[in-house]
Structure formats: structure tokens, C-alpha cells
Design a protein around this motif. Sequence first.
Motif, PDB file in Angstrom:
ATOM      1  N   ASN A   1       0.205  -1.069  -0.055  1.00 40.56           N
ATOM      2  CA  ASN A   1      -0.067  -0.489   0.027  1.00 40.56           C
ATOM      3  C   ASN A   1       0.559   1.199   0.066  1.00 40.56           C
ATOM      4  O   ASN A   1       0.496   2.047  -0.204  1.00 40.56           O
ATOM      5  CB  ASN A   1      -1.039   0.048   1.070  1.00 40.56           C
ATOM      6  CG  ASN A   1      -1.779  -0.922   1.527  1.00 40.56           C
ATOM      7  OD1 ASN A   1      -2.519  -1.548   0.319  1.00 40.56           O
ATOM      8  ND2 ASN A   1      -2.311  -1.173   2.491  1.00 40.56           N
ATOM      9  N   PHE A   2       1.954   1.498   1.041  1.00 38.18           N
ATOM     10  CA  PHE A   2       3.115   2.417   0.941  1.00 38.18           C
ATOM     11  C   PHE A   2       3.772   2.507  -0.076  1.00 38.18           C
ATOM     12  O   PHE A   2       4.210   3.452  -1.008  1.00 38.18           O
ATOM     13  CB  PHE A   2       3.858   2.718   2.122  1.00 38.18           C
ATOM     14  CG  PHE A   2       2.559   2.838   2.980  1.00 38.18           C
ATOM     15  CD1 PHE A   2       2.168   3.723   2.958  1.00 38.18           C
ATOM     16  CD2 PHE A   2       2.525   1.605   4.078  1.00 38.18           C
ATOM     17  CE1 PHE A   2       2.130   4.620   4.860  1.00 38.18           C
ATOM     18  CE2 PHE A   2       1.560   2.062   5.001  1.00 38.18           C
ATOM     19  CZ  PHE A   2       1.388   3.590   5.435  1.00 38.18           C
ATOM     20  N   ALA A   3       4.298   0.997  -0.669  1.00 36.76           N
ATOM     21  CA  ALA A   3       5.318   1.703  -1.931  1.00 36.76           C
ATOM     22  C   ALA A   3       4.712   1.760  -3.080  1.00 36.76           C
ATOM     23  O   ALA A   3       5.652   2.642  -3.794  1.00 36.76           O
ATOM     24  CB  ALA A   3       5.492   0.218  -1.661  1.00 36.76           C
ATOM     25  N   TYR A   4       2.729   1.352  -3.343  1.00 38.62           N
ATOM     26  CA  TYR A   4       2.490   2.137  -5.083  1.00 38.62           C
ATOM     27  C   TYR A   4       2.685   3.451  -5.163  1.00 38.62           C
ATOM     28  O   TYR A   4       2.772   4.393  -5.788  1.00 38.62           O
ATOM     29  CB  TYR A   4       1.448   1.348  -4.969  1.00 38.62           C
ATOM     30  CG  TYR A   4       1.274  -0.368  -5.617  1.00 38.62           C
ATOM     31  CD1 TYR A   4       1.875  -0.423  -6.819  1.00 38.62           C
ATOM     32  CD2 TYR A   4       1.448  -1.214  -4.717  1.00 38.62           C
ATOM     33  CE1 TYR A   4       1.896  -1.752  -7.298  1.00 38.62           C
ATOM     34  CE2 TYR A   4       1.104  -2.064  -5.217  1.00 38.62           C
ATOM     35  CZ  TYR A   4       1.909  -2.172  -6.765  1.00 38.62           C
ATOM     36  OH  TYR A   4       1.958  -3.285  -7.365  1.00 38.62           O
ATOM     37  N   GLY A   5       3.004   4.263  -3.770  1.00 36.86           N
ATOM     38  CA  GLY A   5       2.792   5.117  -3.689  1.00 36.86           C
ATOM     39  C   GLY A   5       3.719   6.435  -3.894  1.00 36.86           C
ATOM     40  O   GLY A   5       3.427   7.496  -4.702  1.00 36.86           O
ATOM     41  N   ILE A   6       4.639   5.659  -4.182  1.00 36.95           N
ATOM     42  CA  ILE A   6       6.641   6.220  -4.567  1.00 36.95           C
ATOM     43  C   ILE A   6       6.307   5.695  -6.281  1.00 36.95           C
ATOM     44  O   ILE A   6       7.471   5.962  -6.637  1.00 36.95           O
ATOM     45  CB  ILE A   6       7.371   5.282  -3.453  1.00 36.95           C
ATOM     46  CG1 ILE A   6       7.756   4.226  -3.502  1.00 36.95           C
ATOM     47  CG2 ILE A   6       7.197   6.547  -2.588  1.00 36.95           C
ATOM     48  CD1 ILE A   6       8.797   4.208  -2.391  1.00 36.95           C
ATOM     49  N   THR A   7       5.239   5.130  -6.900  1.00 33.94           N
ATOM     50  CA  THR A   7       6.068   4.749  -7.981  1.00 33.94           C
ATOM     51  C   THR A   7       5.137   6.033  -8.695  1.00 33.94           C
ATOM     52  O   THR A   7       4.556   6.756  -8.611  1.00 33.94           O
ATOM     53  CB  THR A   7       4.937   3.156  -8.366  1.00 33.94           C
ATOM     54  OG1 THR A   7       3.792   3.141  -8.383  1.00 33.94           O
ATOM     55  CG2 THR A   7       5.826   2.008  -7.790  1.00 33.94           C
ATOM     56  N   ASN A   8       4.470   5.101  -9.803  1.00 32.44           N
ATOM     57  CA  ASN A   8       3.915   6.664 -11.363  1.00 32.44           C
ATOM     58  C   ASN A   8       2.529   6.466 -11.344  1.00 32.44           C
ATOM     59  O   ASN A   8       2.178   6.669 -12.213  1.00 32.44           O
ATOM     60  CB  ASN A   8       4.535   6.382 -12.893  1.00 32.44           C
ATOM     61  CG  ASN A   8       5.955   6.925 -12.773  1.00 32.44           C
ATOM     62  OD1 ASN A   8       6.358   7.886 -11.047  1.00 32.44           O
ATOM     63  ND2 ASN A   8       7.620   6.690 -12.863  1.00 32.44           N
ATOM     64  N   ILE A   9       2.235   4.877 -10.735  1.00 28.44           N
ATOM     65  CA  ILE A   9       0.151   4.357 -11.160  1.00 28.44           C
ATOM     66  C   ILE A   9      -0.092   6.113 -10.835  1.00 28.44           C
ATOM     67  O   ILE A   9       0.240   6.937  -9.377  1.00 28.44           O
ATOM     68  CB  ILE A   9       0.619   3.032 -10.830  1.00 28.44           C
ATOM     69  CG1 ILE A   9      -0.837   2.546 -10.750  1.00 28.44           C
ATOM     70  CG2 ILE A   9       0.370   3.560  -9.522  1.00 28.44           C
ATOM     71  CD1 ILE A   9      -1.257   1.122 -10.718  1.00 28.44           C
ATOM     72  N   SER A  10      -1.333   6.221 -11.083  1.00 30.27           N
ATOM     73  CA  SER A  10      -1.836   6.746 -11.033  1.00 30.27           C
ATOM     74  C   SER A  10      -2.973   6.418  -9.621  1.00 30.27           C
ATOM     75  O   SER A  10      -3.431   5.185  -9.329  1.00 30.27           O
ATOM     76  CB  SER A  10      -2.727   7.472 -12.207  1.00 30.27           C
ATOM     77  OG  SER A  10      -3.989   6.211 -12.317  1.00 30.27           O
ATOM     78  N   ILE A  11      -3.673   6.825  -8.871  1.00 34.23           N
ATOM     79  CA  ILE A  11      -3.938   6.917  -8.140  1.00 34.23           C
ATOM     80  C   ILE A  11      -5.287   5.988  -8.500  1.00 34.23           C
ATOM     81  O   ILE A  11      -5.947   5.441  -7.319  1.00 34.23           O
ATOM     82  CB  ILE A  11      -5.069   7.734  -7.212  1.00 34.23           C
ATOM     83  CG1 ILE A  11      -5.404   7.695  -5.443  1.00 34.23           C
ATOM     84  CG2 ILE A  11      -5.836   8.751  -7.572  1.00 34.23           C
ATOM     85  CD1 ILE A  11      -5.344   8.834  -4.112  1.00 34.23           C
ATOM     86  N   VAL A  12      -6.019   6.548  -9.660  1.00 32.78           N
ATOM     87  CA  VAL A  12      -7.289   6.181 -10.020  1.00 32.78           C
ATOM     88  C   VAL A  12      -7.233   4.802 -10.293  1.00 32.78           C
ATOM     89  O   VAL A  12      -8.128   3.701 -10.031  1.00 32.78           O
ATOM     90  CB  VAL A  12      -7.953   7.010 -11.401  1.00 32.78           C
ATOM     91  CG1 VAL A  12      -8.945   6.704 -11.653  1.00 32.78           C
ATOM     92  CG2 VAL A  12      -8.508   8.116 -11.114  1.00 32.78           C
ATOM     93  N   LYS A  13      -5.881   4.288 -11.015  1.00 35.74           N
ATOM     94  CA  LYS A  13      -5.700   2.646 -11.625  1.00 35.74           C
ATOM     95  C   LYS A  13      -5.186   2.455 -10.556  1.00 35.74           C
ATOM     96  O   LYS A  13      -5.821   1.106 -10.381  1.00 35.74           O
ATOM     97  CB  LYS A  13      -4.221   3.354 -12.298  1.00 35.74           C
ATOM     98  CG  LYS A  13      -4.519   2.075 -13.229  1.00 35.74           C
ATOM     99  CD  LYS A  13      -2.875   1.718 -13.966  1.00 35.74           C
ATOM    100  CE  LYS A  13      -2.793   2.673 -14.911  1.00 35.74           C
ATOM    101  NZ  LYS A  13      -2.343   2.850 -16.049  1.00 35.74           N
ATOM    102  N   TYR A  14      -4.558   2.616  -9.628  1.00 36.97           N
ATOM    103  CA  TYR A  14      -4.514   2.217  -8.317  1.00 36.97           C
ATOM    104  C   TYR A  14      -5.875   1.567  -7.692  1.00 36.97           C
ATOM    105  O   TYR A  14      -5.095   0.701  -6.686  1.00 36.97           O
ATOM    106  CB  TYR A  14      -3.718   2.541  -7.732  1.00 36.97           C
ATOM    107  CG  TYR A  14      -3.256   2.285  -5.686  1.00 36.97           C
ATOM    108  CD1 TYR A  14      -2.311   1.255  -5.858  1.00 36.97           C
ATOM    109  CD2 TYR A  14      -3.873   2.186  -4.940  1.00 36.97           C
ATOM    110  CE1 TYR A  14      -2.160   0.967  -4.379  1.00 36.97           C
ATOM    111  CE2 TYR A  14      -3.550   2.722  -3.628  1.00 36.97           C
ATOM    112  CZ  TYR A  14      -2.932   1.421  -2.960  1.00 36.97           C
ATOM    113  OH  TYR A  14      -2.810   0.672  -2.408  1.00 36.97           O
ATOM    114  N   THR A  15      -6.555   2.190  -7.140  1.00 41.87           N
ATOM    115  CA  THR A  15      -7.974   1.836  -6.991  1.00 41.87           C
ATOM    116  C   THR A  15      -8.754   1.326  -7.111  1.00 41.87           C
ATOM    117  O   THR A  15      -8.917  -0.051  -6.420  1.00 41.87           O
ATOM    118  CB  THR A  15      -8.702   4.006  -6.394  1.00 41.87           C
ATOM    119  OG1 THR A  15      -7.783   4.728  -6.180  1.00 41.87           O
ATOM    120  CG2 THR A  15      -9.562   3.412  -5.298  1.00 41.87           C
TER     121      THR A  15
END
Length: 230
Positions: free
Chosen positions: A153-167
Motif C-alpha cells: 500500500n505504501f510502496a505503490y505511493g512512490i511509483t508512477n501509477i495513478s491513484i485512479v488506476k491503483y484504486t
Amino acid sequence: MKKYRKVFIFILIIAVGLFLNRELQWSSYLKDSNNLKTIISFVHDNYILAMFLYLVFTIIGSSILALPGVTFAVVASGLFGPWIGSFLCLIGATIGAVLSFVLSRYLLKDSIEELVKKNKRLYSIIFQVDSEKEMLILMITRILPIFPFNLQNFAYGITNISIVKYTIGTFLFMIPGIILFSIGTEGIINRGDRANMLFIAVLIVVLMVIIGVHLYKKYKMLTKKEHNER
């Protein structure tokens, strides 16, 4: 200085949570098995309020307190049954995962990167510059249980993935695991339907492993192909 201010804010949030826990005695209350009947009775008498409180518990527990992901599915199934419990757990865990994502991206980016580097397996797969593989990687890490839920959960926050795609990806790809633990809990609690529930749980495990391994092999093939083309 900016880096330390972000860390301070995060520590302050945790401190507030611990202070409330000490003042309200949440931990001691939950550790007392005699209170389980009271909790179940409260759920039956205040069903909607109990749902709301469970969601708050899941959101805070999965983000700020970083409790194991299985905890929320087990509690939900025990209090609300496997199906409603799975739905509530999915909503709460998704919101908690998004909150962790936001905290990481806007408050703790530098600190989280150092933490993720310690988990070489997760670090090697999660940091991809190719946006076309982002959903594939998210699916792999959510389905295969070898990647820590909270750290993801924390790791994806420092990648380039958008918050919409992540959610969206997080919501969809957590469904099998949540149903697995919810049904497994029901199988342990409910003796009358234990065999059926545990059979379904085992079936889900097998399917998750097969799908997860297949996806991981596909990811490795795509990575190898891209490397050869370069």
C-alpha cells in the motif's frame, strides 16, 4: 527540512491513534474474550452503526496501524457473516490502502523508498517505468500472498501509477483473498457448514496460486522480451 516535517506529521497521526487507544482502552477490551458476546450483541442491536465502526477500524488499522490484512477479513466474517463481511472488508481495506498510498506519495516518499528496498522481491517487481504493465504487476502483488499487504500500500505511493488506476485495481484484485479468509473463518466458526466452506476456501487458494503464478510468468516473459529487443 521538508522531509522531516512530513515524517513528523505521520508520527503525530500514529501518536494520536495510540493515545486514543490508551485512553479508550480498545486493546484491553478486545483481548478480553468475555467481551466477545457483548460485541456480537452490539452488532445485532446496532447493525448499521456496527458496520460504520468496523469500516473505521479497518481503514485506520490497515493504514496508520499497519495491522495484518487477514485481521480485517476474519473480524468481518465473524461479526457480519462471510458475504456481507467480505463486502465490508473490501470497502474498508480499499479505502485504507488508498489512504496509505496518499500518505506515502505526499508525506513519506523518501522514507518509504528506503523501507521498500529492504524487501528485494517487492522492490524488483513494483518499480516499473512501463505503464502498460502497471495493472499486471498490481494484480500479481495482490493475488500472490508472498508480498506484504501493508508494505504494498505504501510502496505503490512512490511509483508512477495513478491513484485512479491503483484504486480500481486494488478493489478488484483484493476480492479473491478477502473472500478466501472470510469463508475460511466461517468454516472454522460454523460447524454445520464447515466442510463446504473449507472446500471452497481450498479451491480459491488453488485458483489464486495458479492464476498468480501464470501472471508472474507472463510478467517475466514480457520483461525478458523487452530486454532482448533493447
